[in-house]
Motif scaffolding. Structure first.
Motif, short mmCIF file in Angstrom:
data_model
loop_
_atom_site.label_atom_id
_atom_site.label_comp_id
_atom_site.label_asym_id
_atom_site.label_seq_id
_atom_site.Cartn_x
_atom_site.Cartn_y
_atom_site.Cartn_z
N GLY A 91 0.82 -1.22 0.00
CA GLY A 91 0.00 0.00 0.00
C GLY A 91 0.86 1.27 0.00
O GLY A 91 0.54 2.24 -0.69
N TRP A 92 1.95 1.24 0.75
CA TRP A 92 2.86 2.40 0.75
C TRP A 92 3.58 2.54 -0.58
O TRP A 92 3.82 3.66 -1.05
N TRP A 93 3.91 1.42 -1.19
CA TRP A 93 4.54 1.47 -2.52
C TRP A 93 3.59 2.17 -3.51
O TRP A 93 4.01 3.01 -4.31
N VAL A 94 2.31 1.83 -3.43
CA VAL A 94 1.31 2.44 -4.33
C VAL A 94 1.23 3.95 -4.09
O VAL A 94 1.27 4.75 -5.04
N VAL A 115 -6.16 11.47 -8.00
CA VAL A 115 -5.88 10.05 -8.19
C VAL A 115 -6.36 9.28 -6.96
O VAL A 115 -6.05 9.65 -5.82
N ALA A 116 -7.16 8.25 -7.22
CA ALA A 116 -7.69 7.41 -6.13
C ALA A 116 -6.83 6.17 -5.95
O ALA A 116 -6.37 5.58 -6.92
N VAL A 117 -6.59 5.82 -4.69
CA VAL A 117 -5.88 4.57 -4.38
C VAL A 117 -6.74 3.73 -3.44
O VAL A 117 -7.49 4.27 -2.62
N ASN A 118 -6.64 2.41 -3.59
CA ASN A 118 -7.38 1.50 -2.73
C ASN A 118 -6.59 1.28 -1.44
O ASN A 118 -5.41 0.93 -1.49
N ILE A 119 -7.25 1.50 -0.31
CA ILE A 119 -6.55 1.38 0.97
C ILE A 119 -7.10 0.18 1.74
O ILE A 119 -8.31 0.06 1.96
N SER A 120 -6.18 -0.69 2.14
CA SER A 120 -6.61 -1.85 2.92
C SER A 120 -6.83 -1.43 4.38
O SER A 120 -6.15 -0.53 4.89
N LEU A 124 -4.90 1.41 6.85
CA LEU A 124 -5.63 2.54 7.43
C LEU A 124 -5.56 2.54 8.95
O LEU A 124 -5.51 3.58 9.58
N LEU A 125 -5.56 1.34 9.55
CA LEU A 125 -5.62 1.24 11.00
C LEU A 125 -4.26 1.37 11.69
O LEU A 125 -4.17 1.35 12.90
N GLN A 126 -3.20 1.53 10.91
CA GLN A 126 -1.89 1.73 11.53
C GLN A 126 -1.85 3.08 12.25
O GLN A 126 -2.34 4.08 11.73
N ALA A 127 -1.22 3.08 13.42
CA ALA A 127 -1.21 4.29 14.24
C ALA A 127 -0.55 5.47 13.53
O ALA A 127 -0.97 6.61 13.70
N ASP A 128 0.46 5.20 12.70
CA ASP A 128 1.17 6.31 12.06
C ASP A 128 0.69 6.57 10.64
O ASP A 128 1.35 7.27 9.87
N PHE A 129 -0.49 6.02 10.29
CA PHE A 129 -0.96 6.12 8.90
C PHE A 129 -1.02 7.57 8.41
O PHE A 129 -0.46 7.92 7.37
N ILE A 130 -1.69 8.43 9.17
CA ILE A 130 -1.91 9.80 8.68
C ILE A 130 -0.60 10.60 8.67
O ILE A 130 -0.32 11.33 7.72
N ALA A 131 0.21 10.40 9.71
CA ALA A 131 1.48 11.11 9.75
C ALA A 131 2.33 10.74 8.53
O ALA A 131 2.93 11.60 7.87
N ARG A 132 2.34 9.45 8.21
CA ARG A 132 3.16 9.00 7.09
C ARG A 132 2.59 9.46 5.74
O ARG A 132 3.33 9.80 4.82
N LEU A 133 1.27 9.49 5.66
CA LEU A 133 0.62 9.98 4.45
C LEU A 133 0.98 11.46 4.23
O LEU A 133 1.39 11.86 3.13
#
Ligand code: C2E
Ligand code: MG
Ligand code: MG
Ligand code: MG
Length: 281
Positions: A91-94, A115-120, A124-133
């Motif tokens: 997902g991060w590669w995408v 651009v839309a990406v499919n998120i598993s 999404l549930l990773q604690a650092d998801f938004i920070a990393r995004l």
């Protein structure tokens, strides 16, 4: 089933089951390497606003150029990735690849489209998801509004309260949010009203039988009505015929994605088929 049959269990596996167990194993072994070695690639499928048929975005869809097995579609390896947690690095590669593409377009002075990406759910549930995004988009100098995250109803089922909070943060950070495969899951309408969605994507299984099956047509019409009363856009997936497209337009659907307008394709084909933002088909 085999387990409960004790010592006879080996006899109970059919040839087919054995082969699919083997395939699962080798894909699992190879996928981690594939992510690191850039064997994955993205195809982009254009999306069009029905009003004037203006190109309004793309969905990025992953493929795998496997050294021995050849070209593999996501149905061959996404389920394995989900089972093995490799879906998170995938997902991060995408996301990284999409950002690089958007930044290239931006540098060339090409108008951008979302651009839309499919998120598993696991990602999404990773604690650092938004920070990393945020870190990723900022690193490429991209406004967050160019990225749309697609989730499915199954994502909501995992941990509804946390998912809704997480999605609210996603929206507050400026990303778009779409509900994919709408109508195929089990989430209640009551729950959907709490999701901070920009749009709903009607699943292609309902679009397929427009013109033939009045029940599917009824589902499509009510999904469009739901979207408009919730104030979210409605996109129909899997549009293959003019008849389907006319039906959708007549009933107030906002946008479409499907083979009628464009298949998922490599970026070079977007250029040669004039499927870049700011051009009409
Ligand atoms: P999806 O997100 O619902 O993507 C739409 C699928 O419909 C794509 O299949 C697309 O090629 C196909 N499609 C588009 N237009 C038409 C049409 O007119 N007719 C028909 N029959 N099909 C059409 P694809 O590319 O094989 O992807 C299948 C699924 O794999 C996706 O369904 C998505 O759930 C998953 N997937 C793809 N890429 C990724 C990814 O990067 N990450 C994750 N987590 N899942 C992905
Ligand atoms: Mg999707
Ligand atoms: Mg879908
Ligand atoms: Mg899907």
């Amino acid at each position: 089933r085999a387990k409960s049959c004790g010592k006879n269990r080996f006899e109970l596996y059919s040839q087919e089951q054995t082969q699919s167990a083997v395939e699962h194993f080798s894909i699992e072994q190879d996928l981690g390497k594939a992510i690191r070695n850039d064997e994955l690639l993205l195809h982009y499928q254009p999306q069009f606003a029905l009003n004037g048929l203006q190109l309004c975005g793309y969905e990025a869809l992953v493929r795998w150029q496997h050294p021995e097995q050849g070209f593999l579609g996501p149905d061959r390896f996404i389920p394995v990735a989900e089972d093995t947690h490799l879906i998170v690095p995938l997902g991060w590669w995408v996301i990284e690849s999409v950002c690089r593409q958007l930044a290239d377009w931006q540098a060339q002075g090409q108008p951008l489209a979302v651009v839309a990406v499919n998120i598993s759910p696991q990602q999404l549930l990773q604690a650092d998801f938004i920070a990393r995004l945020n870190e990723t988009l900022d690193r490429y100098g991209l406004e967050h509004r160019w990225l749309e995250l697609e989730i499915t109803e199954s994502t909501i089922m995992q941990d509804p309260d946390f998912v809704i909070q997480q999605l609210q943060r996603v929206r507050m950070c400026g990303y778009h949010l779409a509900l994919d495969d709408f109508g195929t899951g089990y989430s209640s309408l009551n729950r959907i009203k709490y999701l901070p969605l920009n749009r709903i994507k009607i699943d292609k299984s309902f679009v397929r039988d427009i013109g033939h099956n009045p029940k599917d047509e009824a589902v499509v019409i009510s999904a469009i009505a739901l979207g408009s009363s919730l104030g979210v856009e409605v996109l129909a997936e899997g549009v293959e015929t003019v008849e389907q497209s006319q039906f959708l337009e007549r009933h107030g659907c906002n946008s479409v994605q499907g083979y009628l307008y464009g298949r998922p394709m490599p970026v070079e084909a977007l250029v040669s088929d004039q499927m870049l933002a700011g051009t009409n088909p």
